[in-house]
Structures are given as C-alpha cells and as structure tokens.
Scaffold this motif. Sequence first.
Motif, PDB file in Angstrom:
ATOM      1  N   GLU A 130       1.045  -0.672   0.008  1.00  0.00           N
ATOM      2  CA  GLU A 130       0.357   0.319   0.040  1.00  0.00           C
ATOM      3  C   GLU A 130       0.820   1.034  -0.027  1.00  0.00           C
ATOM      4  O   GLU A 130       1.930   1.257   0.746  1.00  0.00           O
ATOM      5  CB  GLU A 130      -0.897  -0.100   1.325  1.00  0.00           C
ATOM      6  CG  GLU A 130      -2.172  -1.016   1.131  1.00  0.00           C
ATOM      7  CD  GLU A 130      -3.181  -0.896   2.419  1.00  0.00           C
ATOM      8  OE1 GLU A 130      -3.293   0.118   3.148  1.00  0.00           O
ATOM      9  OE2 GLU A 130      -3.954  -1.159   2.166  1.00  0.00           O
ATOM     10  N   ILE A 131       0.037   2.661  -0.696  1.00  0.00           N
ATOM     11  CA  ILE A 131       0.977   3.596  -0.923  1.00  0.00           C
ATOM     12  C   ILE A 131      -0.354   4.317  -0.891  1.00  0.00           C
ATOM     13  O   ILE A 131      -1.321   4.432  -0.963  1.00  0.00           O
ATOM     14  CB  ILE A 131       2.141   3.982  -2.208  1.00  0.00           C
ATOM     15  CG1 ILE A 131       0.706   3.262  -3.597  1.00  0.00           C
ATOM     16  CG2 ILE A 131       2.952   2.783  -2.022  1.00  0.00           C
ATOM     17  CD1 ILE A 131       1.956   4.426  -4.698  1.00  0.00           C
ATOM     18  N   ASN A 132      -0.377   5.815  -0.258  1.00  0.00           N
ATOM     19  CA  ASN A 132      -0.653   7.259  -0.359  1.00  0.00           C
ATOM     20  C   ASN A 132      -0.267   7.772  -1.480  1.00  0.00           C
ATOM     21  O   ASN A 132       0.789   7.590  -2.165  1.00  0.00           O
ATOM     22  CB  ASN A 132      -0.163   7.621   0.581  1.00  0.00           C
ATOM     23  CG  ASN A 132      -0.086   7.401   2.274  1.00  0.00           C
ATOM     24  OD1 ASN A 132      -1.054   6.432   2.268  1.00  0.00           O
ATOM     25  ND2 ASN A 132       0.463   7.292   2.736  1.00  0.00           N
ATOM     26  N   ILE A 133      -1.483   7.893  -2.720  1.00  0.00           N
ATOM     27  CA  ILE A 133      -1.620   8.906  -3.252  1.00  0.00           C
ATOM     28  C   ILE A 133      -2.279  10.764  -2.943  1.00  0.00           C
ATOM     29  O   ILE A 133      -2.519  10.640  -2.200  1.00  0.00           O
ATOM     30  CB  ILE A 133      -2.399   8.863  -4.691  1.00  0.00           C
ATOM     31  CG1 ILE A 133      -1.981   7.119  -4.605  1.00  0.00           C
ATOM     32  CG2 ILE A 133      -2.267   9.466  -5.659  1.00  0.00           C
ATOM     33  CD1 ILE A 133      -0.610   7.211  -5.523  1.00  0.00           C
ATOM     34  N   ASP A 184       5.307   4.636   1.812  1.00  0.00           N
ATOM     35  CA  ASP A 184       5.463   5.703   0.823  1.00  0.00           C
ATOM     36  C   ASP A 184       4.284   7.243   0.168  1.00  0.00           C
ATOM     37  O   ASP A 184       3.158   6.488   0.078  1.00  0.00           O
ATOM     38  CB  ASP A 184       6.091   5.314  -0.132  1.00  0.00           C
ATOM     39  CG  ASP A 184       7.623   4.927   0.087  1.00  0.00           C
ATOM     40  OD1 ASP A 184       8.323   5.775   1.295  1.00  0.00           O
ATOM     41  OD2 ASP A 184       8.354   4.771  -0.937  1.00  0.00           O
ATOM     42  N   THR A 185       4.498   8.147  -0.333  1.00  0.00           N
ATOM     43  CA  THR A 185       3.499   9.035  -0.857  1.00  0.00           C
ATOM     44  C   THR A 185       4.383   9.163  -2.098  1.00  0.00           C
ATOM     45  O   THR A 185       4.891   9.908  -2.323  1.00  0.00           O
ATOM     46  CB  THR A 185       3.776  10.610   0.420  1.00  0.00           C
ATOM     47  OG1 THR A 185       3.179   9.751   0.991  1.00  0.00           O
ATOM     48  CG2 THR A 185       2.583  11.088  -0.303  1.00  0.00           C
ATOM     49  N   LEU A 186       3.576   9.125  -2.576  1.00  0.00           N
ATOM     50  CA  LEU A 186       3.289  10.123  -4.426  1.00  0.00           C
ATOM     51  C   LEU A 186       2.425  10.855  -4.828  1.00  0.00           C
ATOM     52  O   LEU A 186       1.425  11.299  -4.494  1.00  0.00           O
ATOM     53  CB  LEU A 186       2.611   8.408  -5.427  1.00  0.00           C
ATOM     54  CG  LEU A 186       3.385   8.852  -7.278  1.00  0.00           C
ATOM     55  CD1 LEU A 186       4.748   8.983  -6.963  1.00  0.00           C
ATOM     56  CD2 LEU A 186       2.221   7.666  -7.207  1.00  0.00           C
ATOM     57  N   ARG A 187       3.330  11.542  -4.726  1.00  0.00           N
ATOM     58  CA  ARG A 187       2.591  13.278  -4.888  1.00  0.00           C
ATOM     59  C   ARG A 187       2.525  14.139  -6.812  1.00  0.00           C
ATOM     60  O   ARG A 187       3.375  13.742  -7.030  1.00  0.00           O
ATOM     61  CB  ARG A 187       3.699  14.837  -4.652  1.00  0.00           C
ATOM     62  CG  ARG A 187       2.923  14.309  -3.014  1.00  0.00           C
ATOM     63  CD  ARG A 187       4.583  15.429  -2.635  1.00  0.00           C
ATOM     64  NE  ARG A 187       4.049  15.216  -1.489  1.00  0.00           N
ATOM     65  CZ  ARG A 187       3.345  15.666  -0.249  1.00  0.00           C
ATOM     66  NH1 ARG A 187       2.036  16.205  -0.886  1.00  0.00           N
ATOM     67  NH2 ARG A 187       3.775  15.263   0.867  1.00  0.00           N
ATOM     68  N   GLN A 230      -5.862  13.043  -0.962  1.00  0.00           N
ATOM     69  CA  GLN A 230      -5.270  11.860  -0.614  1.00  0.00           C
ATOM     70  C   GLN A 230      -6.040  11.057  -1.111  1.00  0.00           C
ATOM     71  O   GLN A 230      -7.688  10.860  -0.516  1.00  0.00           O
ATOM     72  CB  GLN A 230      -4.570  12.096   0.498  1.00  0.00           C
ATOM     73  CG  GLN A 230      -3.794  12.862   0.556  1.00  0.00           C
ATOM     74  CD  GLN A 230      -2.900  13.275   2.063  1.00  0.00           C
ATOM     75  OE1 GLN A 230      -3.282  11.999   2.502  1.00  0.00           O
ATOM     76  NE2 GLN A 230      -2.011  14.212   2.529  1.00  0.00           N
ATOM     77  N   PHE A 231      -5.582   9.340  -1.007  1.00  0.00           N
ATOM     78  CA  PHE A 231      -6.350   8.169  -1.227  1.00  0.00           C
ATOM     79  C   PHE A 231      -4.795   7.399  -0.952  1.00  0.00           C
ATOM     80  O   PHE A 231      -3.975   7.666  -1.331  1.00  0.00           O
ATOM     81  CB  PHE A 231      -7.361   7.982  -2.155  1.00  0.00           C
ATOM     82  CG  PHE A 231      -6.403   8.011  -3.680  1.00  0.00           C
ATOM     83  CD1 PHE A 231      -6.059   6.251  -4.588  1.00  0.00           C
ATOM     84  CD2 PHE A 231      -6.258   9.011  -4.492  1.00  0.00           C
ATOM     85  CE1 PHE A 231      -5.941   6.466  -5.385  1.00  0.00           C
ATOM     86  CE2 PHE A 231      -5.838   8.414  -5.448  1.00  0.00           C
ATOM     87  CZ  PHE A 231      -5.570   7.086  -6.123  1.00  0.00           C
ATOM     88  N   THR A 232      -5.612   5.817  -0.874  1.00  0.00           N
ATOM     89  CA  THR A 232      -4.446   4.102  -0.440  1.00  0.00           C
ATOM     90  C   THR A 232      -4.191   3.609  -1.730  1.00  0.00           C
ATOM     91  O   THR A 232      -6.147   3.377  -1.543  1.00  0.00           O
ATOM     92  CB  THR A 232      -4.630   3.931   1.207  1.00  0.00           C
ATOM     93  OG1 THR A 232      -4.436   5.509   2.003  1.00  0.00           O
ATOM     94  CG2 THR A 232      -3.611   2.740   1.029  1.00  0.00           C
ATOM     95  N   THR A 233      -3.498   2.964  -2.458  1.00  0.00           N
ATOM     96  CA  THR A 233      -3.814   2.191  -3.011  1.00  0.00           C
ATOM     97  C   THR A 233      -2.668   0.935  -3.268  1.00  0.00           C
ATOM     98  O   THR A 233      -1.834   1.559  -2.384  1.00  0.00           O
ATOM     99  CB  THR A 233      -4.149   2.996  -4.718  1.00  0.00           C
ATOM    100  OG1 THR A 233      -4.696   1.898  -5.438  1.00  0.00           O
ATOM    101  CG2 THR A 233      -2.467   3.550  -4.672  1.00  0.00           C
TER     102      THR A 233
END
Length: 75
Positions: free
Chosen positions: A11-14, A33-36, A21-24
């Motif tokens: 799982e990562i955060n978008i 990790d976070t993807l911006r 934001q959402f998690t996928t």
Amino acid sequence: MKSGIHPEYHEINIVMTDGTQFTTQSCYGKAGDTLRLDVDPKSHPAWTGVQRMLDTGGQVAKFNKKFAGIGMRKS
C-alpha cells in the motif's frame, strides 16, 4: 507462478494536485511511501476541457533565442 521474481506489492498513499489523498496498492517505492502527482484527472486538459498555457515562450522562440547568432559572419 515462479517465486522470487515478482516485485513486492504494497500500500502507498497518493496525493492529487488539489491536495486530496487516497491509498492504493502498487509496486512503487516502499510500503507507506507517498506519491505526489503533478498531473491528474482533476487538472489535466484532456479531462477538464480547459486549456492552460504552460509555456509562454514556446519551443520555436527558445530555439531562435539560443541559436540566433549561428551562421552569421562577422565582418
């Protein structure tokens, strides 16, 4: 399936361009990790139908400015 050849799926955060934001689940980075995003369906002209001018100078203007003196002979 062969074992040991597949990437880790976690799982990562978008974070969208507007801050939502959402998690996928993805193979990107490490777990948590976070993807911006720079471009997403809320800001891209293909989905919004609104054109924005991002490059005010344009590619031709940049080329002409960079190579303006080439080919000219000095007397």
